[in-house]
Design an enzyme around this catalytic site. Structure first.
Site, mmCIF file in Angstrom:
data_model
loop_
_atom_site.group_PDB
_atom_site.id
_atom_site.type_symbol
_atom_site.label_atom_id
_atom_site.label_comp_id
_atom_site.label_asym_id
_atom_site.label_seq_id
_atom_site.Cartn_x
_atom_site.Cartn_y
_atom_site.Cartn_z
ATOM 1 N N PRO A 2 -44.649 40.404 30.592
ATOM 2 C CA PRO A 2 -43.748 39.899 29.141
ATOM 3 C C PRO A 2 -41.931 40.797 28.542
ATOM 4 C CG PRO A 2 -45.619 41.088 28.140
ATOM 5 C CD PRO A 2 -46.469 40.829 29.889
ATOM 6 N N GLU A 3 -41.223 39.969 29.608
ATOM 7 C CA GLU A 3 -40.231 40.658 29.365
ATOM 8 C C GLU A 3 -39.077 39.529 28.726
ATOM 9 O OE1 GLU A 3 -37.947 41.052 33.041
ATOM 10 O OE2 GLU A 3 -40.170 41.984 34.066
#
Length: 279
Positions: A2-3
DNA sequence: ACACGCTCCTGAACGC
DNA sequence: TGCGTTCAGGAGCGTG
């Protein structure tokens, strides 16, 4: 992994279930993730209304009705699932289902994190700007506080490769390994160039491509969100089509380019790039 | 102030 | 088939 776009998508998916709603209770199944859960976490969450749910960098912030702020970071492998079909009970918790947020209306938001690089904690609302995990984080790349001049000033004296520098959350918030690789490819900038050596035109291009790649990804994530008010589901992981990330050995997708995507390691992280398109 | 390496963790992929 | 090894990576932290 997850960015910013994935965290944004998760946050948007959680809003219909959590924002403006009351947490009946929390089930905490282990003592720590990356850090210990805060003292009295379960008791401090019980009965709290979540007034607002927002994102800052890669953090999800839940502003509670007693002034506390719930801080959630998904780390590497953190996931959120929503179980809110009244006809279907939430599944038996699995090995890595560490926390359930059981809402007063019966919806269950479940946090799963096999590698436990994630963080869940509570801070005081007054500390949001000064807490060690949030202080010093750079501007939101999609906000007004980020522009080519800010980027130029931030990298002007940095004697490290631009790839590495862009991962620094103090420079700009929310970029991770994937979107840095993608932004550099889209900008035509080689990842091993020293940050301080970039020319103004290159910095301007990079600034714009950072925004664009994130906006594209958020749009893709948004379109992947289902109507979770009626069905169970996992939030925030959606079909991506990366241009260079994970494509080592494959042909560059640029028109007229038949080069092969390469992978190098910088600061211990994989970097994918096109040796022809990126100079 | 900046640069860099170490560390946490487990599942997946790979090699023999 | 099974076992061992390697890799993935966000970000705090210590060191230079």
């Amino acid at each position: 992994m997850p960015e910013l776009p994935e965290v944004e998508t998760v946050t948007r998916g959680l809003i219909p279930v959590m924002e403006g709603r009351v947490v009946d209770h929390v089930v905490q199944r282990r003592a720590n993730l990356r850090f210990p859960f805060p003292e009295g976490f379960v008791d401090r969450m019980a009965g709290r209304r979540i007034n607002q749910l927002t994102r800052r960098a890669k953090y999800i912030l839940g502003y509670l009705d007693d002034g506390q702020v719930l801080l959630v970071h998904l780390g590497m492998s953190g996931r959120m699932t929503i179980h809110n079909d009244p006809a279907v009970a939430a599944p038996e918790p699995g090995k890595h289902d560490h926390v359930d947020f059981v809402m007063a209306d019966g919806a269950v938001v479940r946090f799963n994190d096999p590698r436990r690089f994630g963080v869940i904690t509570l801070i005081d609302g007054a500390e949001v700007a000064t807490h060690k995990m949030l202080a010093g984080i750079g501007p939101e790349p999609l906000g007004n506080a980020f522009n080519a001049e800010i980027l130029a000033a931030g990298i002007a004296k940095r004697a490290s490769p631009i790839k590495t520098v862009l991962l620094d959350q103090k420079l700009v918030a929310g970029l991770g390994n994937i979107y840095v690789c993608e932004a550099l490819f889209r900008s035509g900038i080689a990842p091993d160039r020293l940050a301080r050596d970039l020319k103004p035109g290159e910095i301007d291009r990079l600034y714009r491509e950072i925004r664009l790649v994130l906006e594209d990804a958020i749009a893709a994530g948004g379109s992947s969100l289902k109507d979770y008010r009626q069905s169970d589901g996992e939030l925030g992981y959606f079909q991506h089509n990366f241009r260079v990330y994970g494509r080592e050995g494959e042909t560059c997708i640029a028109d007229g380019c038949d080069a092969t995507i390469e992978r190098i390691v910088q600061a211990g992280r994989s970097t994918f790039f096109c040796p022809t398109c990126q100079k």
